[in-house]
Design an enzyme around this catalytic site. Structure first.
Site, mmCIF file in Angstrom:
data_model
loop_
_atom_site.group_PDB
_atom_site.id
_atom_site.type_symbol
_atom_site.label_atom_id
_atom_site.label_comp_id
_atom_site.label_asym_id
_atom_site.label_seq_id
_atom_site.Cartn_x
_atom_site.Cartn_y
_atom_site.Cartn_z
ATOM 1 C CE1 TYR A 56 -2.604 -2.984 0.645
ATOM 2 C CE2 TYR A 56 -3.669 -2.361 2.551
ATOM 3 C CZ TYR A 56 -3.760 -3.300 1.069
ATOM 4 O OH TYR A 56 -4.744 -4.020 1.460
ATOM 5 C CG HIS A 114 -0.862 -8.650 -0.099
ATOM 6 N ND1 HIS A 114 -0.534 -7.689 -0.455
ATOM 7 C CD2 HIS A 114 -2.739 -8.861 -0.344
ATOM 8 C CE1 HIS A 114 -1.436 -6.758 -0.251
ATOM 9 N NE2 HIS A 114 -2.892 -7.494 -0.424
#
Length: 341
Positions: A56, A114
């Protein structure tokens, strides 16, 4: 009767920790200018659960917001994730160390893989210098790409399910063991996965070895309830956290936030739409991770309330009417979609 404020998350040695039942998501496309102020607004509004990830590119901003908030670290629950090119067992702890350094923390509460695939990095040295975020190049991220822009997959360390579909032998177990080592070193309290299918998780269950898979983070909302995957998690003591709880825009321009049934139910319950959808998620026994940069919506998204059985049934039935009543299998195509949810 109110909804629970938290639920139990399994960690090492048969112990549990509490994960707040509503989290604040910190991913958004485009720039990251919003991140510090929005995260600080969320903390001031009462959020104690922040969902983050190396990819991010907001770790520094989130860390600044945490320090500025003055909230004791023990009162916060912080999740982060490693991107697939850190997925080789030798690089899992390296990513966590980068996250901790960037956020200014000594530990996180939950560390997730992830995606169920592993990609090849340029080198471990490149990973040590790697940077994330929307304005970083592929080289700066330390990742190997094909000429068509797709990552080079490390099939050997991807899940057996993914590798088999491409004619390779693979196993995510060594990566799981590297994550478990991070728990034993005190760098994270618990571990889990994100975007894993039932088959992907089944590969790992026999190898929990005292450090269980505590969480699976997946896309969940009334258009995509993923009931089979959620129920599988409950059966095995795996908490489901839900990204994109408000869905996105479909190809035909439809959005869940403007769906007529959702608007009708929100009005009926004296809620705004985000508040309704977060309430539905918590009442199902999952943990929504709504994201907003608007202070008023940040506050209302946290204010979950119990819905009637009738309203829950209406929201539960929306998937079939939109042709979305399925469980996503992330092993489709060559490996995994190229987005950062």
């Amino acid at each position: 009767m109110s909804l629970p404020k938290s639920c139990s998350l399994r960690t090492a040695g048969g112990r549990t920790i509490e994960i707040p039942s509503v989290g604040y998501g910190t991913w958004a496309p485009g720039d990251t200018i919003w991140a510090k102020d929005a995260t600080l607004a969320a903390l001031k509004a009462g959020y104690r659960h922040l969902d983050c990830a190396w990819m991010y590119g907001v770790d520094e901003a989130v860390g600044e917001a945490i320090r500025e908030s003055g909230i004791p670290r023990n009162d916060l629950f912080i999740t982060s994730k490693f991107w697939p090119h850190f997925g080789h067992p030798d690089n899992v702890e390296l990513c966590l160390d980068k996250i901790l350094s960037n956020m200014g923390l000594e530990y996180i509460d939950l560390y997730l893989a992830h995606w169920p695939c592993v990609w090849k990095p340029l080198s471990q040295e490149a990973l040590k210098e790697a940077r994330s975020g929307p304005n970083t190049s592929r080289e700066e991220k330390g990742q190997v790409y094909l000429e068509d822009g797709k990552p080079v997959v490390d099939w050997e360390h991807s899940t057996a399910n993914l590798a088999r579909r491409k004619g390779f032998e693979g196993s995510f177990v060594p990566t799981l063991q590297a994550m478990q080592a991070c728990v034993k070193k005190g760098k994270t309290k618990a571990i889990g996965v994100s975007n894993f299918s039932i088959t992907d998780i089944e590969e790992l269950l026999p190898h929990e070895d005292g450090v269980p898979i505590a969480c699976n983070q997946i896309e969940v909302h009334p258009w995509l309830p993923q009931t089979e995957l959620v129920d599988f998690g409950k059966k095995h003591g795996i908490v489901t956290t839900c990204y994109s709880p408000f869905a996105g825009q479909k190809a035909d321009g439809a959005t869940l936030l403007k769906d007529s049934k959702v608007l009708e139910l929100a009005k009926k319950n004296g809620m705004d739409v985000g508040q309704l959808l977060q309430s539905w998620a918590v009442q199902r026994g999952t943990v929504p991770l709504g994201k907003s940069a608007t202070p008023e919506r940040i506050r209302s998204n946290l204010d979950v309330r119990r819905l009637s059985d009738e309203d829950m049934k209406t929201l539960d039935g929306m998937a079939l009417s939109h042709g979305e009543g399925r469980t996503v299998d992330f092993s489709d195509a060559w490996g995994v979609p190229l987005f950062e949810g």
